[in-house]
Design a protein around this motif. Structure first.
Motif, short mmCIF file in Angstrom:
data_model
loop_
_atom_site.label_atom_id
_atom_site.label_comp_id
_atom_site.label_asym_id
_atom_site.label_seq_id
_atom_site.Cartn_x
_atom_site.Cartn_y
_atom_site.Cartn_z
N ASP A 52 3.34 -4.14 -6.46
CA ASP A 52 4.51 -3.00 -6.75
C ASP A 52 4.14 -2.19 -8.24
O ASP A 52 4.86 -2.36 -8.91
N GLY A 53 3.04 -1.86 -8.21
CA GLY A 53 2.55 -1.13 -9.30
C GLY A 53 2.09 -1.93 -10.69
O GLY A 53 1.63 -1.23 -11.49
N ILE A 54 2.20 -3.24 -10.59
CA ILE A 54 1.83 -4.23 -11.65
C ILE A 54 0.37 -4.63 -11.41
O ILE A 54 0.29 -5.21 -10.26
N ASN A 55 -0.64 -4.49 -12.30
CA ASN A 55 -1.95 -5.05 -12.11
C ASN A 55 -1.48 -6.42 -12.43
O ASN A 55 -1.72 -6.86 -13.60
N VAL A 56 -1.84 -7.53 -11.46
CA VAL A 56 -1.56 -9.03 -11.53
C VAL A 56 -3.07 -9.72 -11.65
O VAL A 56 -3.07 -10.73 -11.68
N THR A 57 -3.99 -8.78 -11.70
CA THR A 57 -5.25 -9.67 -11.54
C THR A 57 -5.65 -10.66 -12.41
O THR A 57 -6.32 -11.71 -12.26
N MET A 67 3.55 -1.60 -1.94
CA MET A 67 4.03 -2.85 -2.39
C MET A 67 2.86 -3.81 -2.81
O MET A 67 2.84 -4.53 -3.90
N LEU A 68 1.74 -3.80 -2.09
CA LEU A 68 0.68 -4.60 -2.49
C LEU A 68 -0.58 -3.74 -2.27
O LEU A 68 -0.81 -3.20 -1.31
N LYS A 69 -1.29 -3.78 -3.31
CA LYS A 69 -2.70 -3.15 -3.11
C LYS A 69 -3.86 -3.97 -3.58
O LYS A 69 -3.82 -4.40 -4.66
N ILE A 70 -4.85 -4.05 -2.62
CA ILE A 70 -5.85 -5.23 -2.98
C ILE A 70 -7.06 -4.33 -2.97
O ILE A 70 -7.51 -3.63 -1.97
N VAL A 71 -7.93 -4.23 -3.79
CA VAL A 71 -9.22 -3.53 -3.81
C VAL A 71 -10.33 -4.18 -4.35
O VAL A 71 -10.43 -4.93 -5.09
N GLY A 72 -11.11 -4.34 -3.23
CA GLY A 72 -12.45 -4.84 -3.51
C GLY A 72 -12.67 -6.46 -3.94
O GLY A 72 -13.39 -6.63 -4.95
N VAL A 73 -11.63 -7.05 -3.59
CA VAL A 73 -11.40 -8.50 -4.09
C VAL A 73 -12.71 -9.31 -3.55
O VAL A 73 -12.80 -9.41 -2.39
N LYS A 74 -13.45 -10.08 -4.63
CA LYS A 74 -14.38 -11.08 -4.01
C LYS A 74 -14.08 -12.25 -4.64
O LYS A 74 -13.66 -12.59 -5.85
N LYS A 75 -14.65 -13.31 -4.00
CA LYS A 75 -14.56 -14.60 -4.67
C LYS A 75 -15.52 -15.67 -4.10
O LYS A 75 -15.70 -16.01 -2.75
N THR A 76 -16.39 -16.37 -4.77
CA THR A 76 -17.12 -17.06 -4.36
C THR A 76 -16.84 -18.51 -5.07
O THR A 76 -16.69 -18.68 -6.26
N PHE A 77 -16.85 -19.66 -4.25
CA PHE A 77 -16.46 -20.84 -4.81
C PHE A 77 -17.97 -21.79 -5.14
O PHE A 77 -18.88 -21.24 -4.37
N ASN A 78 -17.88 -22.59 -5.92
CA ASN A 78 -19.39 -23.34 -6.47
C ASN A 78 -20.50 -22.41 -6.52
O ASN A 78 -21.58 -22.64 -6.04
N ALA A 79 -20.34 -21.20 -7.13
CA ALA A 79 -21.71 -20.26 -7.22
C ALA A 79 -22.58 -20.91 -7.89
O ALA A 79 -22.72 -21.82 -9.09
N GLY A 80 -24.01 -20.74 -7.32
CA GLY A 80 -25.13 -21.29 -7.88
C GLY A 80 -25.66 -22.65 -7.42
O GLY A 80 -26.30 -23.49 -7.80
N LYS A 104 15.70 -15.74 -4.55
CA LYS A 104 15.30 -14.65 -5.53
C LYS A 104 14.40 -13.64 -4.63
O LYS A 104 13.31 -13.91 -4.49
N LYS A 105 15.05 -12.49 -4.45
CA LYS A 105 14.09 -11.56 -3.54
C LYS A 105 12.87 -11.13 -3.92
O LYS A 105 12.70 -10.69 -5.32
N PRO A 106 11.65 -11.77 -3.47
CA PRO A 106 10.65 -11.59 -3.89
C PRO A 106 10.07 -9.97 -3.38
O PRO A 106 10.16 -9.49 -2.62
N LYS A 107 8.93 -9.42 -4.30
CA LYS A 107 8.20 -8.35 -3.76
C LYS A 107 7.41 -8.51 -2.56
O LYS A 107 7.31 -7.80 -1.89
N LEU A 108 6.93 -9.78 -2.68
CA LEU A 108 6.09 -10.05 -1.49
C LEU A 108 6.28 -11.60 -1.05
O LEU A 108 6.27 -12.48 -1.96
#
Lengths: 309, 264
Positions: B66-71, B1-14, B165-169
Motif C-alpha cells: 500500500d505504498g509503504i516500503n517494508v523491505t 496494494m502489494l508490489k514485489i520487485v525482483g525479490v531474491k532469497k538464498t538460504f545457507n548461502a555458500g 483488524k482489517k489487514p491491507k493484505l
C-alpha cells in the motif's frame, strides 16, 4: 528428637519461606510466563541484599534502599535480556554470564568482603528473624513479608492483565504468533526478565534484613529453590488455582512448604551441608514427572490394547 | 496494494546446503485481488509469503505494501499491514491463553501495547458477534483456553484474528491443509465469506488445484523460486485441472512425474 524444637522452628521457616516465595514469584515470570530458564537469579538473589544493606549502612533510608535494590535487579535482568535478544545468546547461557559477572559486582558492592552484617538494633530494618514472637503484629516478620507478597501479587495481577502484560504472556506462549500480531517479542522478553529480576532482588533485600547480613553465596541455587516452589505449587494446588493471582499465591505457598520440609529433614538429623544435594534431587525428580508419567501411561495403554495409532 | 520487485532469497548461502529459494519474484496485486498460489514442494510459495511477512529479510528486491516500503521492516512492525494464517493450526494462536484474550491481542495489531486493560466488556460483545460468523459455537466459550480447541477451531479462530483488524493484505499459507476435508471446506467457506465481506486483498497458497481454480480472481503457479504462470479474470474461470497440469508439465519437464502426485 524433640518435637518442641521443630515447632519452635516453624515460624522462622514460614517467614523465610515467604521471602523465598517472593523470589519464586520472580522465577515464575520467566520460567512459566516467558518460557525461559533464567539463571541470572542466582546472582540477583545476592545483588538486592548487597545493595540494600550497603546503602542502609551508609545512612540511606529503608524505602530508598529497597527501591535501589529493586532497580539493581531490573538492571541485571536487562543485561541478560540484552545478551539474549540483541546478541542472540541462548537464554540459559545469557543468564549464566550475567550471574557470573554479578559475582564480581556483588563483591564490589560489599566493598570486597564476602559478608556484611547489619544489626536490627541500630538500623530500622523492616523484617528481622528477631521479630517473630512476642512482637506487635505490624512488626511480625511473617506478617510484614505476607503484606509484601500480597502487594506484589496484586500488582502483577493487574500488570499481566494490561495490553503490555498480555503481550508478554503471548510472547512466552507463542513467539511467532506474537510477531504476526505485531508484538515486539524481543522487547517483551527484556521487560519480563527485568521485572522478574527486580522482584528477586527485592526478595534478596528482605532476606538480607531478615537474617541480619548479606553473604556473597546467599543466592547460590536460588533458581532451584524457585523451581521447587513453582513445581510444588503445581503439584499441590494445580487443580485448585485457575486464576492468575491464586497461581502466584500458590507459588509463594510452595516456597513456604519447601522451607517447612527443609526444617523437617534437618530436624530428622540431615547434615545441613547435604541440603543442596537434596534440593537438586527433589527438583530433578519433580521436573521428570511429566516424562515419566507419559512413558508409564503409554506403557499401560499398550498393555491394555487401548493405545492410539 | 502489494508490489514485489525482483525479490531474491538464498538460504545457507555458500554452504553445501545452499538453497536458492526465490530467484527473482515480481508480483503486483491490485486492491481486492484474491490470488491463489499453486506449485510443487520447494517451489517458493511459503517462502514468498514469509518474505512479505518479514520472517527474515530478503537478499535483494523491494516489497511495497500500500505504498509503504517494508523491505527493511522487522516482522512485528509489518504485522500492522498483514493478516496471517499458517498451515499448522498450532502456529496462529496462543494455546495457554483464552479465546477472548487471543482476539484482544489480534485487535491491537499495529497499536502500541500500553498499560490499559488488555480487554474490556465492549470488546467481549463484539467478539461474540464475530465468532458467530464461524458457526462453531465458540461464541459461548470466550474464556476457554485455545489449547483445548480442535485444529479446525483453532484455524478458524486464527482466520478471525487475522481479519479482526482489517489487514491491507491477507496471507493464507495452506491454512486448510492440516484439516480433515469437512473442516477444511468449512474454513475455506468462512475465508471466502470474510474476504468478500471486507473486500480484502488476499494471497492463498493451496495444494488443491480445484480449490485454486474455484476461489479467487487470479491464479499463480510457482516453480523453482519463480512465478511461471499468472492468470486472472475470465481466463482463470475457464481453467481446468488438466490445463494446470499441462502448464506445469511444460514448465518443469521431467520433474512432472514426481510432482503430479502432489499437485493432483
Amino acid at each position: 528428637m524433640n518435637i518442641g524444637s521443630l515447632i519452635n522452628a516453624l515460624p522462622g521457616a514460614c517467614a523465610q519461606g515467604l521471602i523465598w516465595g517472593i523470589m519464586a514469584i520472580g522465577v515464575y515470570i520467566t520460567y512459566q510466563i516467558l518460557d525461559l530458564a533464567d539463571l541470572t537469579v542466582d546472582g540477583t538473589m545476592c545483588t538486592g541484599g548487597a545493595v540494600c544493606v550497603m546503602m542502609m549502612l551508609n545512612g540511606y533510608s529503608l524505602p530508598v534502599s529497597l527501591i535501589c535494590a529493586f532497580l539493581a535487579g531490573l538492571l541485571a535482568g536487562f543485561a541478560t535480556g540484552f545478551l539474549h535478544t540483541a546478541m542472540g545468546i541462548p537464554a540459559i547461557l545469557a543468564g549464566i554470564l550475567t550471574q557470573l559477572g554479578l559475582y564480581s559486582i556483588n563483591l564490589r558492592v560489599m566493598l570486597g568482603k564476602a559478608n556484611q552484617a547489619i544489626n536490627v538494633n541500630n538500623y530500622p530494618l523492616i523484617v528481622s528473624l528477631r521479630n517473630i514472637r512476642d512482637v506487635p503484629l505490624y512488626k511480625n516478620a511473617i506478617f510484614v513479608v505476607l503484606v509484601f507478597v500480597l502487594v506484589i501479587v496484586l500488582v502483577l495481577y493487574w500488570f499481566f492483565g494490561t495490553e503490555l502484560g498480555c503481550a508478554i504472556r503471548a510472547t512466552g506462549s507463542n513467539p511467532s504468533m506474537s510477531r504476526a500480531q505485531g508484538i515486539n517479542t524481543n522487547m517483551n522478553k527484556i521487560i519480563g526478565l527485568m521485572l522478574s529480576n527486580g522482584i528477586v532482588a527485592l526478595a534478596s533485600a528482605l532476606l538480607a534484613q531478615y537474617q541480619g547480613f548479606v553473604d556473597i553465596n546467599m543466592g547460590r541455587g536460588a533458581i532451584v529453590i524457585g523451581l521447587a516452589a513453582v513445581i510444588i505449587a503445581q503439584v499441590i494446588f494445580g487443580k485448585l488455582t485457575h486464576n492468575f493471582a491464586t497461581k502466584l499465591l500458590a507459588v509463594a505457598a510452595g516456597a513456604v512448604i519447601y522451607y517447612i520440609v527443609i526444617q523437617f529433614v534437618l530436624w530428622l538429623g540431615l547434615n545441613a551441608n547435604d541440603l543442596k544435594l537434596l534440593s537438586a534431587l527433589v527438583v530433578a525428580i519433580f521436573l521428570s514427572v511429566p516424562r515419566l508419567k507419559e512413558k508409564y501411561l503409554n506403557g499401560l495403554m499398550k498393555k491394555g490394547g487401548a493405545g492410539r495409532a | 496494494m502489494l508490489k514485489i520487485v525482483g525479490v531474491k532469497k538464498t538460504f545457507n548461502a555458500g554452504t553445501v546446503n545452499e538453497k536458492r529459494a526465490l530467484v527473482g519474484i515480481d508480483l503486483t496485486l491490485n486492491e481486492g485481488d484474491f490470488v491463489t498460489v499453486i506449485g510443487g514442494n520447494g517451489a517458493g510459495k511459503s517462502t514468498t509469503l514469509n518474505a512479505i511477512a518479514g520472517v527474515w529479510l530478503v537478499d535483494e528486491g523491494e516489497i511495497i505494501i500500500d505504498g509503504i516500503n517494508v523491505t527493511r521492516l522487522p516482522e512485528y512492525k509489518r504485522a500492522k499491514y498483514l493478516g496471517r494464517v499458517f498451515q499448522d493450526p498450532m502456529t496462529g494462536t496462543a494455546a495457554s491463553m483464552q479465546i477472548e484474550e487471543n482476539l484482544a491481542l489480534a485487535s491491537r495489531r499495529g497499536l502500541p501495547r500500553t498499560l490499559k486493560s488488555g480487554i474490556n466488556a465492549a470488546e467481549r460483545e463484539r467478539y461474540k458477534e464475530k465468532l458467530k460468523i464461524l458457526d462453531l459455537g465458540l461464541e459461548d466459550r470466550l474464556t476457554t483456553k485455545v489449547g483445548l480447541l480442535s485444529g479446525g477451531q483453532r484455524q478458524a479462530l486464527t482466520l478471525l484474528m487475522a481479519t479482526l483488524k482489517k489487514p491491507k493484505l491477507l496471507l493464507l499459507d495452506e491454512h486448510t491443509a492440516a484439516l480433515d476435508p469437512k473442516t477444511a471446506a468449512k474454513v475455506l467457506e468462512a475465508t471466502d465469506k470474510i474476504i468478500a465481506r471486507d473486500n480484502l486483498t488476499a494471497i492463498m497458497i493451496t495444494h488443491n488445484m480445484k480449490d485454486a481454480i474455484a476461489h479467487g480472481n487470479r491464479l499463480i503457479m510457482m516453480h523453482e523460486g519463480r512465478i511461471i504462470y499468472d492468470v486472472s479474470g475470465e481466463e482463470k474461470q475457464k481453467l481446468h485441472v488438466s490445463d494446470l497440469l499441462a502448464k506445469f508439465e511444460q514448465a518443469s519437464g521431467d520433474e512432472f512425474a514426481n510432482d503430479r502426485m502432489i499437485l493432483a
